[in-house]
Design an enzyme around this catalytic site. Structure first.
Site, PDB file in Angstrom:
ATOM      1  N   GLU A   1       0.837  -1.210   0.000  1.00  0.00           N
ATOM      2  CA  GLU A   1       0.000   0.000   0.000  1.00  0.00           C
ATOM      3  C   GLU A   1       0.869   1.256   0.000  1.00  0.00           C
ATOM      4  O   GLU A   1       0.609   2.221  -0.720  1.00  0.00           O
ATOM      5  CB  GLU A   1      -0.913   0.016   1.231  1.00  0.00           C
ATOM      6  CG  GLU A   1      -1.887  -1.142   1.309  1.00  0.00           C
ATOM      7  CD  GLU A   1      -1.343  -2.329   2.089  1.00  0.00           C
ATOM      8  OE1 GLU A   1      -0.144  -2.647   1.937  1.00  0.00           O
ATOM      9  OE2 GLU A   1      -2.127  -2.930   2.834  1.00  0.00           O
TER      10      GLU A   1
ATOM     11  N   CYS B   1      -2.161  -2.813   7.061  1.00  0.00           N
ATOM     12  CA  CYS B   1      -1.633  -2.755   8.431  1.00  0.00           C
ATOM     13  C   CYS B   1      -1.820  -1.346   9.012  1.00  0.00           C
ATOM     14  O   CYS B   1      -2.188  -0.398   8.307  1.00  0.00           O
ATOM     15  CB  CYS B   1      -0.157  -3.146   8.442  1.00  0.00           C
ATOM     16  SG  CYS B   1       0.958  -1.836   7.892  1.00  0.00           S
TER      17      CYS B   1
HETATM   18  N1  THU Z   1       2.341  -6.442   4.028  1.00  0.00           N
HETATM   19  C1  THU Z   1       1.864  -5.554   3.099  1.00  0.00           C
HETATM   20  O1  THU Z   1       2.415  -5.431   1.995  1.00  0.00           O
HETATM   21  N2  THU Z   1       0.764  -4.829   3.422  1.00  0.00           N
HETATM   22  C2  THU Z   1       0.121  -4.875   4.622  1.00  0.00           C
HETATM   23  O2  THU Z   1      -0.805  -4.103   4.864  1.00  0.00           O
HETATM   24  C3  THU Z   1       0.535  -5.843   5.633  1.00  0.00           C
HETATM   25  C4  THU Z   1       1.758  -6.628   5.329  1.00  0.00           C
HETATM   26  C5  THU Z   1       3.531  -7.231   3.704  1.00  0.00           C
HETATM   27  C6  THU Z   1       4.738  -6.876   4.508  1.00  0.00           C
HETATM   28  C7  THU Z   1       5.532  -8.156   4.446  1.00  0.00           C
HETATM   29  O3  THU Z   1       6.347  -8.118   3.274  1.00  0.00           O
HETATM   30  C8  THU Z   1       4.496  -9.244   4.298  1.00  0.00           C
HETATM   31  O4  THU Z   1       3.288  -8.603   3.949  1.00  0.00           O
HETATM   32  C9  THU Z   1       4.290 -10.075   5.543  1.00  0.00           C
HETATM   33  O5  THU Z   1       4.034  -9.274   6.626  1.00  0.00           O
END
Ligand code: THU
Length: 134
Positions: free
Chosen positions: A55, A91
């Site tokens: 994001e 997140c």
């Molecule tokens: N991740 C995202 O790309 N977006 C989120 O909102 C949550 C987590 C990614 C970060 C990491 O590379 C993987 O997901 C596992 O946490």
């Protein structure tokens, strides 16, 4: 508004994910008010804290190109076998970054119970920290 097209863009970007540590690939597609789409994927790092979520990658691309008004963002994640996962939500850090550039009615498009659903930023982050100088 049917945001299936935006989710399809987010799915396409999964293939560019750099995620050798988690094995979890995430794609995001950000729609501007004037109809442009900026994509992002998660970019991991051997120093785990340096990882950038999909994001925020999409927002970085959009802001860097001068985009200012944002309508919606689709986000989707897949496991190391390429199987799409249900219920992937932005997140907390990404929600706060969205709040920096978007109003509460900004739409976040996700997969829930096997189908596309829309949630509002105001629902995901009802009490964002805001610029106290205003
Ligand atoms: N991740 C995202 O790309 N977006 C989120 O909102 C949550 C987590 C990614 C970060 C990491 O590379 C993987 O997901 C596992 O946490």
């Amino acid at each position: 508004m049917d945001y299936t097209f935006l989710m399809e863009k987010a799915k396409e970007v999964i293939k560019n994910s750099y995620s050798p540590y988690s094995g979890f690939s995430v794609g995001a597609a950000l729609l501007t008010g004037d109809g442009r789409i900026f994509c992002g994927c998660n970019i991991e790092n051997a120093s785990f804290g340096a990882t950038i979520c999909a994001e925020r990658s999409a927002f970085a691309a959009a802001i860097s190109d001068g985009a200012k008004n944002f309508e919606a963002l689709a986000v989707v994640g897949a496991d190391k076998n390429g199987v799409l996962k249900d219920g992937v939500m932005p997140c907390g850090i990404c929600r706060q970054v969205m709040a920096e550039f978007c109003d509460g009615d900004f739409k976040i498009i996700v997969y829930g119970n096997g189908k596309i659903k829309t949630v509002l930023l105001s629902e995901l982050l009802p009490s964002a920290f805001t610029d106290f100088r205003k």
